[in-house]
Design an enzyme around this catalytic site. Structure first.
Site, mmCIF file in Angstrom:
data_model
loop_
_atom_site.group_PDB
_atom_site.id
_atom_site.type_symbol
_atom_site.label_atom_id
_atom_site.label_comp_id
_atom_site.label_asym_id
_atom_site.label_seq_id
_atom_site.Cartn_x
_atom_site.Cartn_y
_atom_site.Cartn_z
ATOM 1 N N CYS A 1 21.438 0.644 -8.557
ATOM 2 C CA CYS A 1 22.457 0.215 -9.502
ATOM 3 C C CYS A 1 23.734 0.994 -9.215
ATOM 4 O O CYS A 1 23.722 2.236 -9.257
ATOM 5 C CB CYS A 1 22.007 0.463 -10.935
ATOM 6 S SG CYS A 1 23.313 0.158 -12.145
ATOM 7 N N CYS B 1 24.575 3.084 -12.645
ATOM 8 C CA CYS B 1 23.631 4.119 -13.101
ATOM 9 C C CYS B 1 23.354 5.163 -12.027
ATOM 10 O O CYS B 1 22.975 6.294 -12.337
ATOM 11 C CB CYS B 1 22.315 3.479 -13.529
ATOM 12 S SG CYS B 1 22.432 2.416 -14.981
ATOM 13 N N LYS C 1 -1.124 8.400 2.656
ATOM 14 C CA LYS C 1 -1.435 6.991 2.876
ATOM 15 C C LYS C 1 -2.594 6.804 3.856
ATOM 16 O O LYS C 1 -2.853 5.689 4.306
ATOM 17 C CB LYS C 1 -0.200 6.256 3.402
ATOM 18 C CG LYS C 1 0.989 6.294 2.457
ATOM 19 C CD LYS C 1 2.157 5.527 3.058
ATOM 20 C CE LYS C 1 3.376 5.606 2.178
ATOM 21 N NZ LYS C 1 4.518 4.849 2.748
ATOM 22 N N CYS D 1 22.299 -1.105 -17.726
ATOM 23 C CA CYS D 1 23.735 -1.276 -17.942
ATOM 24 C C CYS D 1 24.247 -2.681 -17.662
ATOM 25 O O CYS D 1 25.388 -2.993 -17.983
ATOM 26 C CB CYS D 1 24.518 -0.270 -17.102
ATOM 27 S SG CYS D 1 24.532 -0.663 -15.323
ATOM 28 N N CYS E 1 21.121 -4.893 -13.953
ATOM 29 C CA CYS E 1 20.426 -3.641 -14.236
ATOM 30 C C CYS E 1 19.861 -3.701 -15.644
ATOM 31 O O CYS E 1 20.538 -4.136 -16.583
ATOM 32 C CB CYS E 1 21.393 -2.466 -14.096
ATOM 33 S SG CYS E 1 20.706 -0.868 -14.576
ATOM 34 N N PRO F 1 0.814 -1.219 0.000
ATOM 35 C CA PRO F 1 0.000 0.000 0.000
ATOM 36 C C PRO F 1 0.848 1.269 0.000
ATOM 37 O O PRO F 1 1.622 1.504 0.918
ATOM 38 C CB PRO F 1 -0.812 -0.120 1.301
ATOM 39 C CG PRO F 1 -0.753 -1.562 1.667
ATOM 40 C CD PRO F 1 0.574 -2.047 1.198
ATOM 41 N N GLU F 2 0.745 2.050 -1.054
ATOM 42 C CA GLU F 2 1.360 3.371 -1.113
ATOM 43 C C GLU F 2 0.263 4.347 -1.506
ATOM 44 O O GLU F 2 -0.913 3.989 -1.537
ATOM 45 C CB GLU F 2 2.539 3.370 -2.083
ATOM 46 C CG GLU F 2 3.607 2.342 -1.685
ATOM 47 C CD GLU F 2 4.973 2.610 -2.281
ATOM 48 O OE1 GLU F 2 5.253 3.748 -2.709
ATOM 49 O OE2 GLU F 2 5.797 1.666 -2.315
#
Length: 257
Positions: A252, A255, A51, A230, A227, A2-3
């Site tokens: 990553c 990146c 939320k 990359c 990734c 849940p967001e």
């Protein structure tokens, strides 16, 4: 998980089921509020705030928070519930629909909503959204890791751990990077806004644009996997203001320098 987008969709579902209708059942299965009975009252509104969920009934506000395991379900009366009854913390019903809150992290009956949500920053999915205020809130503590600032609901309301990790990847910064070293905070805020709005109508959240299982995210949940940009192995760790508040981070190493 849940967001803000999950809660926003939940509010829409509850609004359709409850608003403008008189409650025939109000069963609050929380000891502190067990004697509260709003039966006979009409539900005036249902809103999400970050939320948090706010159901206004007369001069009372039913405040709930899903936390990690919670969910609201809406049923036609007489339909078998999809979760066991012992998990229900509140039941609200009218002649057409029954709304059940299962395993909610918070259920409380308040006189106003300021007690529950007055401290929140601008809501990414709310009418109060102001990108400039969100950026200023982030910049107010330049030494704080950006991954902690993004999860702080006092700074920006609505982001959770999935968005925190994915937004940092999309902006090429590690969650551990101090806010002062992020660069253009406005772009970080903009990516947060655009990604949560892109997902608000989806039951299956995606950050890559691909809804196929296992392909929805750039870094979240992908420890030691290559990734997608990359090929470097995704790094897993923890980040929190203290050991009790640590949450999982993924990034990553190539990146996100």
């Amino acid at each position: 998980m849940p967001e803000g987008d999950t809660v926003w969709r939940t509010a829409n579902s509850l609004r359709d089921a409850l608003v403008g209708r008189q409650l025939t059942v109000c069963d609050v299965r929380v000891p502190r509020y067990a004697t509260v009975d709003l039966t006979g009252s009409v539900v005036d509104s249902v809103d999400s705030r970050g939320k948090h969920l706010l159901i206004r009934v007369g001069d009372k506000v039913i405040h709930s928070h899903l936390k990690m395991e919670g969910a609201w379900h809406v049923y036609v009366p007489g339909t078998k519930w999809r979760r066991p009854a012992y998990q229900a913390r509140i039941v609200l019903a009218n002649t057409e629909r029954t709304a059940v809150g299962f395993e909610l992290g918070v259920v409380e009956i308040l006189d106003d909503d300021d007690t529950a949500v007055g401290y929140l920053g601008p809501d990414l999915l709310g009418d109060d959204w102001d990108a400039s205020v969100a950026a200023a809130n982030l910049e107010a503590d330049p030494a704080r890791p950006v991954g902690l600032a993004l999860l702080d609901q006092r700074v920006i309301a609505g982001l959770g751990n999935v968005y925190r990790n994915e937004v940092c990847f999309l902006r090429g910064v590690r969650p551990t990077t101090p806010v002062a070293r992020v660069g253009d905070i406005g772009k970080l805020v903009d990516v947060s806004f655009r990604t949560i709005h892109a997902n608000k109508h989806r039951n299956g959240r995606t950050m890559t644009g691909d809804l196929r299982p296992g392909r929805q995210f750039w870094v979240y949940g992908r420890e030691n996997k290559p990734c997608r940009r990359c090929g470097a192995r995704i790094v897993f760790g923890h980040l929190g203001d203290n050991p009790l508040e640590e949450r999982q981070i993924y990034y990553c190493p190539r990146c996100q320098r």
